[in-house]
Scaffold this motif. Structure first.
Motif, PDB file in Angstrom:
ATOM      1  N   SER A   1      47.364  53.837  43.787  1.00 20.68           N
ATOM      2  CA  SER A   1      45.537  53.103  43.286  1.00 20.68           C
ATOM      3  C   SER A   1      45.274  53.339  41.982  1.00 20.68           C
ATOM      4  O   SER A   1      44.419  52.695  41.219  1.00 20.68           O
ATOM      5  CB  SER A   1      44.761  54.220  44.437  1.00 20.68           C
ATOM      6  OG  SER A   1      45.009  55.719  44.390  1.00 20.68           O
ATOM      7  N   PHE A   2      45.789  54.203  41.428  1.00 22.05           N
ATOM      8  CA  PHE A   2      45.391  54.499  39.563  1.00 22.05           C
ATOM      9  C   PHE A   2      46.230  53.327  38.736  1.00 22.05           C
ATOM     10  O   PHE A   2      45.157  53.010  38.198  1.00 22.05           O
ATOM     11  CB  PHE A   2      45.949  55.543  39.281  1.00 22.05           C
ATOM     12  CG  PHE A   2      44.898  56.948  40.302  1.00 22.05           C
ATOM     13  CD1 PHE A   2      43.982  57.104  39.689  1.00 22.05           C
ATOM     14  CD2 PHE A   2      46.057  58.028  40.626  1.00 22.05           C
ATOM     15  CE1 PHE A   2      42.914  58.571  40.316  1.00 22.05           C
ATOM     16  CE2 PHE A   2      45.236  59.074  41.086  1.00 22.05           C
ATOM     17  CZ  PHE A   2      44.406  58.889  41.264  1.00 22.05           C
ATOM     18  N   LEU A   3      47.154  53.069  39.696  1.00 18.22           N
ATOM     19  CA  LEU A   3      47.904  51.721  38.642  1.00 18.22           C
ATOM     20  C   LEU A   3      47.226  50.785  38.838  1.00 18.22           C
ATOM     21  O   LEU A   3      46.734  50.056  38.507  1.00 18.22           O
ATOM     22  CB  LEU A   3      49.620  51.362  39.444  1.00 18.22           C
ATOM     23  CG  LEU A   3      50.037  49.895  39.044  1.00 18.22           C
ATOM     24  CD1 LEU A   3      50.543  50.621  37.073  1.00 18.22           C
ATOM     25  CD2 LEU A   3      51.893  50.443  39.094  1.00 18.22           C
ATOM     26  N   PHE A   4      47.156  50.309  40.127  1.00 18.34           N
ATOM     27  CA  PHE A   4      45.957  49.513  40.699  1.00 18.34           C
ATOM     28  C   PHE A   4      44.848  49.104  40.048  1.00 18.34           C
ATOM     29  O   PHE A   4      44.106  47.739  39.346  1.00 18.34           O
ATOM     30  CB  PHE A   4      46.204  48.338  42.098  1.00 18.34           C
ATOM     31  CG  PHE A   4      47.459  48.142  42.831  1.00 18.34           C
ATOM     32  CD1 PHE A   4      47.626  46.863  41.636  1.00 18.34           C
ATOM     33  CD2 PHE A   4      48.327  48.792  42.792  1.00 18.34           C
ATOM     34  CE1 PHE A   4      49.092  46.370  42.164  1.00 18.34           C
ATOM     35  CE2 PHE A   4      49.277  48.417  43.695  1.00 18.34           C
ATOM     36  CZ  PHE A   4      50.272  47.186  43.071  1.00 18.34           C
ATOM     37  N   SER A   5      44.228  50.061  40.524  1.00 18.02           N
ATOM     38  CA  SER A   5      43.126  50.740  39.443  1.00 18.02           C
ATOM     39  C   SER A   5      43.217  49.981  37.796  1.00 18.02           C
ATOM     40  O   SER A   5      41.743  49.821  37.207  1.00 18.02           O
ATOM     41  CB  SER A   5      41.922  52.150  39.119  1.00 18.02           C
ATOM     42  OG  SER A   5      41.965  51.892  40.809  1.00 18.02           O
TER      43      SER A   5
ATOM     44  N   LEU B   1      45.193  47.974  36.340  1.00 21.63           N
ATOM     45  CA  LEU B   1      45.370  47.021  36.544  1.00 21.63           C
ATOM     46  C   LEU B   1      43.936  45.955  36.216  1.00 21.63           C
ATOM     47  O   LEU B   1      43.321  45.098  35.590  1.00 21.63           O
ATOM     48  CB  LEU B   1      46.342  46.801  37.540  1.00 21.63           C
ATOM     49  CG  LEU B   1      47.537  46.893  36.866  1.00 21.63           C
ATOM     50  CD1 LEU B   1      48.378  46.437  38.335  1.00 21.63           C
ATOM     51  CD2 LEU B   1      48.278  45.850  35.697  1.00 21.63           C
ATOM     52  N   GLY B   2      43.105  46.916  37.914  1.00 24.48           N
ATOM     53  CA  GLY B   2      41.851  45.702  37.924  1.00 24.48           C
ATOM     54  C   GLY B   2      40.695  46.013  36.595  1.00 24.48           C
ATOM     55  O   GLY B   2      39.901  45.239  36.498  1.00 24.48           O
ATOM     56  N   ILE B   3      40.971  47.342  35.908  1.00 25.34           N
ATOM     57  CA  ILE B   3      39.788  47.489  34.604  1.00 25.34           C
ATOM     58  C   ILE B   3      40.784  46.129  33.970  1.00 25.34           C
ATOM     59  O   ILE B   3      39.403  46.016  32.400  1.00 25.34           O
ATOM     60  CB  ILE B   3      39.486  49.238  34.271  1.00 25.34           C
ATOM     61  CG1 ILE B   3      39.173  49.671  35.556  1.00 25.34           C
ATOM     62  CG2 ILE B   3      39.637  48.888  32.842  1.00 25.34           C
ATOM     63  CD1 ILE B   3      39.254  51.235  35.239  1.00 25.34           C
ATOM     64  N   ALA B   4      41.899  46.390  33.249  1.00 24.03           N
ATOM     65  CA  ALA B   4      42.228  45.422  32.057  1.00 24.03           C
ATOM     66  C   ALA B   4      41.992  44.118  32.506  1.00 24.03           C
ATOM     67  O   ALA B   4      41.952  43.220  31.620  1.00 24.03           O
ATOM     68  CB  ALA B   4      43.886  45.561  32.471  1.00 24.03           C
ATOM     69  N   CYS B   5      42.193  43.835  33.788  1.00 27.02           N
ATOM     70  CA  CYS B   5      41.599  42.535  34.474  1.00 27.02           C
ATOM     71  C   CYS B   5      40.134  42.298  33.977  1.00 27.02           C
ATOM     72  O   CYS B   5      39.528  40.612  32.511  1.00 27.02           O
ATOM     73  CB  CYS B   5      41.634  42.073  35.430  1.00 27.02           C
ATOM     74  SG  CYS B   5      44.227  41.991  36.060  1.00 27.02           S
ATOM     75  N   LEU B   6      39.292  42.590  34.201  1.00 29.06           N
ATOM     76  CA  LEU B   6      37.772  43.039  33.628  1.00 29.06           C
ATOM     77  C   LEU B   6      37.529  42.808  31.969  1.00 29.06           C
ATOM     78  O   LEU B   6      36.551  42.168  31.984  1.00 29.06           O
ATOM     79  CB  LEU B   6      36.938  44.110  34.608  1.00 29.06           C
ATOM     80  CG  LEU B   6      35.859  44.018  34.512  1.00 29.06           C
ATOM     81  CD1 LEU B   6      35.034  43.177  35.355  1.00 29.06           C
ATOM     82  CD2 LEU B   6      35.321  45.474  34.936  1.00 29.06           C
ATOM     83  N   ALA B   7      38.038  43.476  31.655  1.00 25.36           N
ATOM     84  CA  ALA B   7      37.989  43.319  29.949  1.00 25.36           C
ATOM     85  C   ALA B   7      38.576  42.066  29.534  1.00 25.36           C
ATOM     86  O   ALA B   7      37.801  41.215  28.234  1.00 25.36           O
ATOM     87  CB  ALA B   7      38.918  44.424  29.734  1.00 25.36           C
ATOM     88  N   ALA B   8      39.401  41.779  30.045  1.00 21.44           N
ATOM     89  CA  ALA B   8      40.020  40.555  29.751  1.00 21.44           C
ATOM     90  C   ALA B   8      38.798  39.550  29.726  1.00 21.44           C
ATOM     91  O   ALA B   8      38.798  38.498  29.648  1.00 21.44           O
ATOM     92  CB  ALA B   8      41.810  40.439  30.087  1.00 21.44           C
ATOM     93  N   THR B   9      38.269  39.533  31.129  1.00 17.61           N
ATOM     94  CA  THR B   9      37.818  38.654  31.580  1.00 17.61           C
ATOM     95  C   THR B   9      36.060  38.396  30.782  1.00 17.61           C
ATOM     96  O   THR B   9      35.805  37.476  30.593  1.00 17.61           O
ATOM     97  CB  THR B   9      37.426  38.566  33.272  1.00 17.61           C
ATOM     98  OG1 THR B   9      38.736  38.348  34.263  1.00 17.61           O
ATOM     99  CG2 THR B   9      36.742  37.510  34.205  1.00 17.61           C
TER     100      THR B   9
END
Length: 75
Positions: free
Chosen positions: A48-52, A54-62
Motif C-alpha cells: 500500500s505504501f508503494l502504490f501510494s 506511485l499515486g503521488i508521483a502520478c499526481l505530481a506529473a499531472t
C-alpha cells in the motif's frame, strides 16, 4: 486529447505510441515487482505504501503538465 496536445504535429503519433507502450511495459511488470517486494519485506501491507508513492508521483506529473487549451497545435 491531453497526450495529443503534449507533442508537436510532426511527432504526435510517435510520442503518443511511445508513451502508451512504456506505460504498458511498466504496468506489465507490476505483479512481478509486487510479488518480489512482498517476499523481501514479508509484510503485504508495505505494498500500500508503494502504490501510494506511485499515486503521488502520478499526481505530481499531472499537476506539472502544461495547458495548451488556447494555443494553436498545428505548425
Amino acid at each position: 486529447i491531453m497526450l495529443a496536445e503534449l507533442f508537436s504535429t510532426k511527432s504526435r503519433y510517435t510520442g503518443i505510441s511511445i508513451s502508451y507502450n512504456v506505460a504498458f511495459l511498466l504496468a506489465g511488470f507490476s505483479p512481478i515487482a509486487v510479488t518480489y517486494f512482498v517476499n523481501v519485506t514479508r509484510q503485504p501491507l508495505q505494498i500500500s505504501f508503494l502504490f501510494s508513492a506511485l499515486g503521488i508521483a502520478c499526481l505530481a506529473a499531472t499537476i506539472n503538465i502544461k495547458d495548451y487549451k488556447q494555443k494553436e497545435l498545428a505548425p
